[in-house]
Design a protein around this motif. Structure first.
Motif, mmCIF file in Angstrom:
data_model
loop_
_atom_site.group_PDB
_atom_site.id
_atom_site.type_symbol
_atom_site.label_atom_id
_atom_site.label_comp_id
_atom_site.label_asym_id
_atom_site.label_seq_id
_atom_site.Cartn_x
_atom_site.Cartn_y
_atom_site.Cartn_z
ATOM 1 N N ASP A 14 -1.696 -7.719 -5.487
ATOM 2 C CA ASP A 14 -1.406 -6.745 -4.958
ATOM 3 C C ASP A 14 -0.365 -6.017 -4.046
ATOM 4 O O ASP A 14 0.407 -4.753 -4.859
ATOM 5 C CB ASP A 14 -2.039 -6.561 -3.677
ATOM 6 C CG ASP A 14 -3.596 -6.519 -4.301
ATOM 7 O OD1 ASP A 14 -4.107 -5.581 -4.687
ATOM 8 O OD2 ASP A 14 -4.470 -7.139 -3.253
ATOM 9 N N LEU A 67 1.887 -4.552 -7.268
ATOM 10 C CA LEU A 67 1.345 -3.404 -7.563
ATOM 11 C C LEU A 67 2.480 -2.319 -6.924
ATOM 12 O O LEU A 67 3.444 -1.399 -7.539
ATOM 13 C CB LEU A 67 -0.022 -2.808 -7.599
ATOM 14 C CG LEU A 67 -1.063 -3.632 -8.770
ATOM 15 C CD1 LEU A 67 -2.304 -3.180 -7.993
ATOM 16 C CD2 LEU A 67 -0.214 -2.888 -9.698
ATOM 17 N N VAL A 68 2.164 -2.906 -4.999
ATOM 18 C CA VAL A 68 3.028 -2.115 -4.600
ATOM 19 C C VAL A 68 4.849 -1.706 -4.779
ATOM 20 O O VAL A 68 5.255 -0.866 -4.339
ATOM 21 C CB VAL A 68 2.767 -2.346 -3.157
ATOM 22 C CG1 VAL A 68 4.321 -1.816 -2.052
ATOM 23 C CG2 VAL A 68 1.484 -2.326 -2.764
ATOM 24 N N THR A 85 5.776 -2.255 -8.109
ATOM 25 C CA THR A 85 6.874 -1.451 -9.381
ATOM 26 C C THR A 85 6.840 -0.124 -8.668
ATOM 27 O O THR A 85 6.993 0.493 -9.404
ATOM 28 C CB THR A 85 5.907 -2.141 -9.744
ATOM 29 O OG1 THR A 85 5.643 -3.540 -10.088
ATOM 30 C CG2 THR A 85 5.755 -1.818 -11.576
ATOM 31 N N LEU A 86 4.926 0.311 -8.644
ATOM 32 C CA LEU A 86 4.655 2.105 -8.078
ATOM 33 C C LEU A 86 5.511 2.356 -6.743
ATOM 34 O O LEU A 86 5.661 3.741 -7.139
ATOM 35 C CB LEU A 86 3.471 1.841 -7.818
ATOM 36 C CG LEU A 86 2.333 1.814 -9.051
ATOM 37 C CD1 LEU A 86 0.955 1.085 -8.930
ATOM 38 C CD2 LEU A 86 2.380 2.137 -10.542
ATOM 39 N N GLY A 87 5.751 1.597 -6.125
ATOM 40 C CA GLY A 87 6.640 1.981 -5.305
ATOM 41 C C GLY A 87 7.630 2.407 -5.096
ATOM 42 O O GLY A 87 8.453 3.070 -4.948
ATOM 43 N N HIS A 139 9.804 5.468 -5.274
ATOM 44 C CA HIS A 139 11.234 5.623 -4.826
ATOM 45 C C HIS A 139 12.233 6.665 -5.855
ATOM 46 O O HIS A 139 13.263 7.547 -5.297
ATOM 47 C CB HIS A 139 12.353 4.834 -4.348
ATOM 48 C CG HIS A 139 13.065 4.768 -3.797
ATOM 49 N ND1 HIS A 139 14.133 5.202 -3.240
ATOM 50 C CD2 HIS A 139 14.342 3.832 -4.722
ATOM 51 C CE1 HIS A 139 15.091 4.702 -2.885
ATOM 52 N NE2 HIS A 139 15.593 3.769 -4.384
ATOM 53 N N ALA A 168 7.880 -5.222 0.267
ATOM 54 C CA ALA A 168 6.089 -4.658 0.425
ATOM 55 C C ALA A 168 5.484 -6.571 0.404
ATOM 56 O O ALA A 168 4.469 -5.784 0.964
ATOM 57 C CB ALA A 168 6.037 -5.284 -1.819
ATOM 58 N N THR A 170 2.169 -4.682 2.696
ATOM 59 C CA THR A 170 0.307 -4.772 2.751
ATOM 60 C C THR A 170 -0.228 -6.014 3.202
ATOM 61 O O THR A 170 -1.047 -5.861 3.748
ATOM 62 C CB THR A 170 0.520 -6.090 1.279
ATOM 63 O OG1 THR A 170 1.334 -5.139 -0.202
ATOM 64 C CG2 THR A 170 -0.773 -5.951 0.437
ATOM 65 N N VAL A 224 -3.203 -0.277 -2.510
ATOM 66 C CA VAL A 224 -2.073 0.004 -2.999
ATOM 67 C C VAL A 224 -1.436 1.297 -2.866
ATOM 68 O O VAL A 224 0.073 1.435 -3.761
ATOM 69 C CB VAL A 224 -2.251 -0.454 -4.919
ATOM 70 C CG1 VAL A 224 -0.658 0.562 -5.931
ATOM 71 C CG2 VAL A 224 -2.925 -1.666 -4.871
ATOM 72 N N SER A 246 2.328 1.696 -1.173
ATOM 73 C CA SER A 246 3.337 1.829 -2.550
ATOM 74 C C SER A 246 3.961 3.139 -1.782
ATOM 75 O O SER A 246 5.141 3.487 -1.823
ATOM 76 C CB SER A 246 3.037 2.358 -3.573
ATOM 77 O OG SER A 246 2.204 1.626 -4.177
ATOM 78 N N GLY A 274 7.979 3.938 -0.726
ATOM 79 C CA GLY A 274 8.362 4.574 -1.547
ATOM 80 C C GLY A 274 8.771 5.117 -0.190
ATOM 81 O O GLY A 274 10.738 5.540 -0.699
#
Length: 481
Positions: free
Chosen positions: A94, A97-98, A100-102, A106, A129, A133, A149, A153, A157
């Motif tokens: 988790d 994912l936070v 990468t997607l965050g 950004h 992150a 989380t 997530v 995220s 971001g």
């Protein structure tokens, strides 16, 4: 998932690879020849590696220092039934994912909102992150992955976007340019120190780098020498009061045959050497990343600047770095005794944070209030780390309380924000976490609009104060005559 975890682990959590890749991309966008791209990327990467070699050298000294201080004051660290390792074992994917997607969010926010600063402090991408989380799991329990997530995220971001932006006016004063931003989770105490510093000192009259010392003490102007002397004295005092078994164990880790007192002196010298290596690495990678980022600023994200780690400002005022560390550590040690006497909590001296956070805040304090401001910045940092550790340990008791002993001040603010909003919306059932994310996004939007409005006003004021081209030419001609 495997791809995202690979990216999070091998790119965002490996700062040297991240900086090298960003440097190469920036040079390619400027259509530099292949030899410049390869050379610049490798020099930037090696600069980061040198920086972290320096960090490893003096962090080892900090670990020994922490053990000696804890033994000298006779306090044992707090214990918990939950550990950070256990939390990452169940929620590590988790967190990936936070991150990468965050970070993608950004970049989009910086590009669309033109907030300028791209957050490139890789290890803090990871830790923020983790904090976000852990906070969401603490207040909402085991959430559906998509909710955790999505909201994590969004929070990450927004933080990475607004953090360098709100402290940017002060940062420009600190480094006397806008070449890079301050991307570090100590921004809250750095900002507060800059605000309070003018109340106690004058940046020109009391500039720590211009303080005159008696001739016999002039060696203190060399930050490497002053660091070795100050840390050496603290180590020797600690050795005098620490448990003999702890001292022997720490000394034996360096050399089983060495005398503990000699080891104490060597530990202080290695600490100072580590800082000297760190500063060399900082200068080396800044010389590459700042001009290389021009390509990204012109082609990919117009007008952008890199937001970089706290050590990038240490060369600006190296004496303030040492003063901030000493002031922060002294404040924290005093509060250790106060907390123990009151029976509140057993504080753990977080030496890495006491150094990096205290030093960064002190550079800001010196820029706005001289050595008095730098000293006050250390006090502010010590207080925030002590009370933050106390609160953070209890607030994250069901997930990863050890985060409280590893935390920078911004971590505590994020924990308080998310847990406070979680309690506020606890009656909304499964949608409560989504409401928390929505509130964070709305606050981010309003705050960003306000900061950008202030930035435009400052830019207009600066433009009005500059002489017209004809006036400027006439002034230059007058000076030449």
């Amino acid at each position: 998932m495997d791809v995202l975890e690979f990216i999070a682990t091998n790119l965002f959590n490996e700062v040297s690879i991240l900086i090298g890749a960003i440097t190469a991309i920036g040079l390619l966008l400027q259509r530099k020849p292949v030899e410049d791209v390869v050379g610049g990327a490798i020099r930037a990467t090696i600069g980061i590696i040198i920086l972290f070699i320096g960090v490893d050298v003096f962090v080892a000294g900090l670990a020994s220092f922490q053990a000696i201080v804890a033994s000298a004051v006779g306090l044992d660290p707090p214990s918990s039934s939950n550990t950070l390792d256990e939390f990452l074992g169940t929620h590590g994917s988790d967190v990936a994912l936070v991150i990468t997607l965050g970070f993608v969010l950004h970049l989009v926010l910086v590009r669309v909102l033109r907030t300028r600063y791209v957050y490139l402090t890789g290890h803090l991408l990871f830790w923020m992150a983790v904090v976000i989380t852990a906070s969401l799991v603490q207040v909402f329990g085991e959430l559906d992955r998509w909710q955790l997530v999505l909201v994590g995220s969004a929070v990450a971001g927004c933080y990475w976007t607004v953090q360098p932006l709100f402290i940017a006016p002060m940062m420009r004063r600190v480094i006397s340019s806008d070449d890079w931003g301050y991307g570090h989770t100590s921004s809250s105490v750095a900002w507060l120190s800059g605000r309070l510093a003018p109340l106690v000192g004058d940046p020109e009259k009391h500039d720590v780098e211009q303080v005159r010392l008696p001739r016999r003490l002039s060696f203190f102007k060399d930050v490497t020498v002053s660091t070795a002397v100050v840390i050496g004295l603290i180590m020797l005092v600690g050795l005098a009061f620490a448990d003999g078994g702890v001292v022997d164990e720490q000394a034996a880790a360096y050399d089983p045959e060495i005398n503990p007192w000699v080891w104490g002196v060597i530990a202080a010298l290695r600490f100072a050497a580590g800082i000297a290596i760190l500063l060399y690495g900082v200068r080396m990678f800044l010389a590459e990343i700042v001009p290389a980022f021009t390509g990204i600023s012109e082609k990919a994200i117009p007008g952008s600047r890199p937001a970089l780690d706290a050590p990038t400002i240490f060369p600006v005022a190296p004496s303030a770095v040492m003063l901030g560390f000493v002031s922060t550590t002294a404040t924290f040690l005093v509060l250790m005794g106060v907390f123990a006497a009151a029976g509140w909590f057993v504080l753990v001296p977080p030496m890495i944070m006491l150094f990096f956070v205290g030093a960064g805040a002190a550079v800001f304090g010196n820029a706005f209030g001289g050595w008095r401001g730098a000293t006050l910045a250390g006090v502010v940092t010590g207080v925030s780390l002590a009370f933050g550790q106390w609160l953070g340990w209890n607030l994250l008791s069901d997930t990863a309380p050890e985060l409280a002993t590893l935390a920078d001040p911004d971590w505590y603010l994020i924990i308080l924000l998310l847990l406070g909003l979680g309690e506020l919306f606890s009656g909304f059932g499964d949608n409560a976490v989504l409401l928390v994310g929505l509130v964070v996004v709305v606050v981010f939007g309003v705050w960003t609009w306000f900061l950008k409005r202030l930035q435009r006003r400052d830019d207009e004021t600066l433009a009005e104060s500059e002489p017209e081209p004809d006036e400027q030419s006439e002034a230059e001609a007058s000076r030449e005559r």
